[in-house]
Every structure is written in structure tokens, then in C-alpha cells.
Design an enzyme around this catalytic site. Sequence first.
Site, short mmCIF file in Angstrom:
data_model
loop_
_atom_site.label_atom_id
_atom_site.label_comp_id
_atom_site.label_asym_id
_atom_site.label_seq_id
_atom_site.Cartn_x
_atom_site.Cartn_y
_atom_site.Cartn_z
N THR A 13 0.78 -1.29 -0.06
CA THR A 13 0.09 -0.09 -0.31
C THR A 13 1.00 0.99 -0.28
O THR A 13 0.60 2.53 -0.63
CB THR A 13 -1.22 -0.09 1.07
OG1 THR A 13 0.37 0.26 2.51
CG2 THR A 13 -1.72 -1.32 1.41
N ASN A 14 2.15 1.12 0.84
CA ASN A 14 3.01 2.51 0.87
C ASN A 14 3.60 2.46 -0.98
O ASN A 14 3.86 3.94 -1.42
CB ASN A 14 4.80 2.14 2.07
CG ASN A 14 3.70 2.19 2.92
OD1 ASN A 14 3.12 3.70 3.43
ND2 ASN A 14 3.04 1.47 4.21
N MET A 91 10.64 -6.61 4.24
CA MET A 91 11.09 -7.52 5.97
C MET A 91 12.70 -7.99 5.92
O MET A 91 12.55 -8.67 6.80
CB MET A 91 9.84 -8.63 5.90
CG MET A 91 7.95 -6.93 6.16
SD MET A 91 8.11 -5.90 7.75
CE MET A 91 6.46 -5.55 7.33
N ILE A 93 16.25 -8.00 6.20
CA ILE A 93 17.75 -6.84 6.93
C ILE A 93 18.40 -6.88 5.44
O ILE A 93 19.05 -7.66 5.31
CB ILE A 93 18.38 -7.88 7.78
CG1 ILE A 93 17.10 -8.20 8.94
CG2 ILE A 93 19.04 -6.92 8.14
CD1 ILE A 93 16.53 -6.82 9.85
N LEU A 94 19.30 -5.51 5.72
CA LEU A 94 20.15 -5.25 4.46
C LEU A 94 21.76 -4.73 5.32
O LEU A 94 21.12 -5.42 6.87
CB LEU A 94 19.98 -4.16 3.89
CG LEU A 94 18.69 -4.74 2.55
CD1 LEU A 94 18.44 -3.07 2.16
CD2 LEU A 94 19.65 -5.10 1.43
N HIS A 110 9.12 3.62 8.60
CA HIS A 110 8.02 3.09 9.52
C HIS A 110 7.07 3.58 10.64
O HIS A 110 6.84 4.22 10.86
CB HIS A 110 9.94 2.63 10.75
CG HIS A 110 9.48 2.18 12.67
ND1 HIS A 110 9.21 0.61 11.79
CD2 HIS A 110 8.89 2.20 13.00
CE1 HIS A 110 9.27 0.01 13.37
NE2 HIS A 110 9.05 1.05 14.41
N GLU A 148 23.41 1.62 9.34
CA GLU A 148 23.82 -0.15 9.31
C GLU A 148 22.57 -0.23 10.89
O GLU A 148 23.01 -1.31 11.75
CB GLU A 148 24.93 -0.38 10.18
CG GLU A 148 26.09 0.41 11.19
CD GLU A 148 26.15 1.92 10.73
OE1 GLU A 148 25.54 2.43 9.93
OE2 GLU A 148 26.39 2.73 11.67
N ALA A 180 -1.20 8.83 8.21
CA ALA A 180 0.37 9.13 8.65
C ALA A 180 1.35 8.75 7.07
O ALA A 180 1.74 9.69 6.53
CB ALA A 180 1.32 8.45 9.89
C1 GAR Z 1 3.90 -0.14 6.92
O1 GAR Z 1 2.53 -0.16 7.54
C2 GAR Z 1 5.50 -0.33 6.96
O2 GAR Z 1 5.50 0.45 8.01
C3 GAR Z 1 5.21 -1.18 7.63
O3 GAR Z 1 5.24 -2.01 7.18
C4 GAR Z 1 4.10 -1.77 5.96
C5 GAR Z 1 4.56 -2.44 5.08
O4 GAR Z 1 2.72 -2.50 4.35
N1 GAR Z 1 7.34 -1.49 7.51
C6 GAR Z 1 7.86 -2.07 9.02
O5 GAR Z 1 7.19 -2.53 9.43
C7 GAR Z 1 9.12 -1.83 8.44
N2 GAR Z 1 9.88 -1.66 9.85
P1 GAR Z 1 2.01 -1.66 2.52
O6 GAR Z 1 3.00 -3.13 2.12
O7 GAR Z 1 0.79 -2.14 2.81
O8 GAR Z 1 3.08 -0.87 2.20
#
Ligand code: GAR
Length: 202
Positions: A13-14, A91, A93-94, A110, A148, A180
Site C-alpha cells: 500500500t505504501n 521485511m 535485513i540489509l 516505519h 547499519e 501518516a
Molecule cells: C507498513 O505499515 C510499513 O510501515 C511497515 O510494514 C507495513 C507494510 O505495508 N514496515 C515496517 O514495519 C518496517 N519495520 P505495505 O506493504 O502495505 O506498504
Amino acid sequence: MVNIAVFVSGGGTNLQALIDAQAAGKLHSGAIKLVLASNSEAYALERAKQAGIPTAVCSRKALGSQEAFEAAISGELTRYKIDLIVLAGFMSILSAEFTKQWPERILNVHPSLIPSFCGKGFYGLRVHEAALSYGVKVTGATVHFVNEIPDGGRIIAQKAVEIVDGDTPETLQKRVMEQAEWILLPQAVERVSAQLEKERGI
Ligand code: GAR
């Protein structure tokens, strides 16, 4: 024009908010040239295809090691001449070796107000579960540069969101996204892209 890669793992969605911002002319200093997913099942890939954006899949598990995973990612970034990386629900890690090659060239969104509910183990719904179980009354989202330290890079933008009685992790996640994340992320990507264009004359 700054060439942008968006890294995804799930619903996307982002990513959609970035695609919509680009279509609306709100993201004009950069262009999304690649959507890279950590798994082939990510619905975000479908969103990219519908928007006509090239996709790639780099799975840490399938590639067998962190080195092979990051070499595959770097290959795609070179192929598409990427200048800026946006982690939008990515999701995997880099490593520090990877992030050091992209100083202040990787953004992440985040779903909390850093430094609350962030770092190792805090991702997706878990972040909202933690906020609700702590009992905070305000949470939100943060866009920051990636270094890092997990969720430890310089903060670019934050927006607060109220928690309401009866919230569940799911209702809270939805409100944080709507109020947000989907607003903040495209704004931050445009701001950083515009800055980069100015610095590099691209
Ligand atoms: C979002 O809420 C993003 O902020 C979070 O995962 C979701 C992904 O949703 N990211 C984290 O938690 C990173 N630590 P989306 O795939 O619908 O954009």
C-alpha cells in the site's frame, strides 16, 4: 530525474501511495524505475505490473546467503541505474556492508514514532501490538534514512496519530497508514529526490 527503486515484501500500500503520487505529479523529482520484492508472492508486485513498472524478485532464502542476496540486489540496482532506494514494507535485513554503500540514499517508512517501538523485531502489526500493550495514547509513523543500526538512521519526517478506545492492532495499523504513512512517504521521497537532483545536477 532521480531513479528510484522501491523494495517491498507484502501488500504494497505504501508503494501504491508512491505510484499515485507520481501519477498526480506530486512526486516529480524522481521516477520509480524498479520494484524489487523479497518474495514472489508479494501483492506489491501486482501493483507494480499494473502501473507498468519493471519488477525483480530477490529472495534471501532462495539465494542461500546474505552475500548472494545482496549481490543480486546490487545487480538489479546497477541494471536500472538506481540513485535512491525506498524501503516500503521491506521485511528482509540489509547488512551494514550494503547500507554503507548507500549513505543517506536509502529511506524507510516505519509505523511508529521512532525511537518508540522500533529496532529488531518491530515490524508490521507487531509494532501496533506493542504500542497498544504499552498503553500509549499517541503513535504515528516515521520516515528515516537507513544506516547499519535497525531504524537508527537520521529522521526525515514524522506524523502523530491518536489511538482511540477499542483499537486493535489492525484498526490502528489502518489509521496509521491512512493518516501518516501514505502522506508522509511520498512527501519525503519527493523532498530527498529534489535535494539529490540539486546536488548532482541530475
Ligand atoms: C507498513 O505499515 C510499513 O510501515 C511497515 O510494514 C507495513 C507494510 O505495508 N514496515 C515496517 O514495519 C518496517 N519495520 P505495505 O506493504 O502495505 O506498504
